[in-house]
Enzyme design. Structure first.
Site, PDB file in Angstrom:
ATOM      1  CG  ASP A  35      -1.774   1.184   1.362  1.00 26.12           C
ATOM      2  OD1 ASP A  35      -2.466   1.530   0.382  1.00 26.12           O
ATOM      3  OD2 ASP A  35      -1.753   1.823   2.436  1.00 26.12           O
ATOM      4  CG  ASP A  56      -1.714   7.649   0.583  1.00 30.28           C
ATOM      5  OD1 ASP A  56      -1.290   8.815   0.590  1.00 30.28           O
ATOM      6  OD2 ASP A  56      -2.137   7.095  -0.441  1.00 30.28           O
ATOM      7  CG  ASP A  78      -2.122   2.098   6.424  1.00 25.97           C
ATOM      8  OD1 ASP A  78      -2.357   1.830   5.225  1.00 25.97           O
ATOM      9  OD2 ASP A  78      -2.528   3.126   6.975  1.00 25.97           O
TER      10      ASP A  78
END
Length: 222
Positions: free
Chosen positions: A11, A13, A171
């Protein structure tokens, strides 16, 4: 420490990059231009993860509400403003470069799979010096409407492009759900933007820094 994975996806961000400053500044600038109050950083980060459409929907709802016409007006403003300030404050998390280099040294193919628009993802990766490290980049709109995480579609596309076995690093709950639906083990980063404790997300492992990434991948690769 040898790993069995052929490819590993990340991922963007809250995983590879701390983009919180630029995302918050852009959103609050666009809200102010529309006569709306600013939102605190913690609340903005709770809206990040599903792409710009969901971010704007939640931000508009939190600042007085609005209909589809409001969202249609703010969307191009956000994209243009963010694109103009793409990496003023965004930086790789500590240890990212060393971890990527170590994985590449094992011949592992690296990919980015994000819900950020591809047209914003590519210049962001370039501006932060990460773009050459990845064999492929899949944005939230790369595969068309309705295919962003938590859909497994972008991770399945990563597997098609890069091969398997694979693992994924993210995240958020959306990262975990997408990876699990694609049948790929997933590692969650505790330092990202998740509003829920990462230990509750159901990932195969949790890391507190990128120094822990390769040992965590080794544990789940057996």
């Amino acid at each position: 420490m040898s790993l069995r994975f052929q490819s590993i996806g990340f991922d963007l961000d809250g995983t590879l990059l701390d983009t919180s400053g630029d995302l918050a500044a852009t959103l609050n600038r666009v809200l102010a231009e529309d006569g709306r109050p600013p939102l605190p950083l913690a609340r903005i980060l709770g809206m990040v993860g599903r792409g710009v459409d969901v971010l704007l929907e939640q931000a508009v709802a939190a600042t007085g509400g609005g209909d589809a016409a409001v969202l249609a007006r703010l969307h191009p403003r956000f994209v243009a403003t963010y694109g103009a300030h793409i990496a003023e404050h965004s930086r790789p998390y500590p240890g990212v470069l060393d971890a990527l280099d170590a994985l590449a040294a094992q011949g592992i193919t690296l990919a980015v799979v994000t819900n950020k628009l591809e047209a914003l993802t590519l210049p962001l990766l370039e501006a932060t010096g990460l773009l050459p490290r990845f064999a492929t980049v899949i944005g939230g709109d790369t595969l068309g409407p309705g295919t962003a995480k938590p859909s497994p579609a972008p991770i399945l596309e990563m597997l098609r492009r890069c091969g398997g076995p694979a693992a994924f690093v993210g995240d958020s709950l959306y990262d975990v759900q997408a990876a699990q639906a694609a049948g790929v083990p997933v590692i969650a980063c505790s330092f990202g933007f998740s509003q829920a404790p990462v230990a509750t997300l159901g990932a195969d492992a949790v890391i507190d820094s990128f120094a822990e990434l390769i040992p965590a991948l080794a544990r789940i690769s057996v």
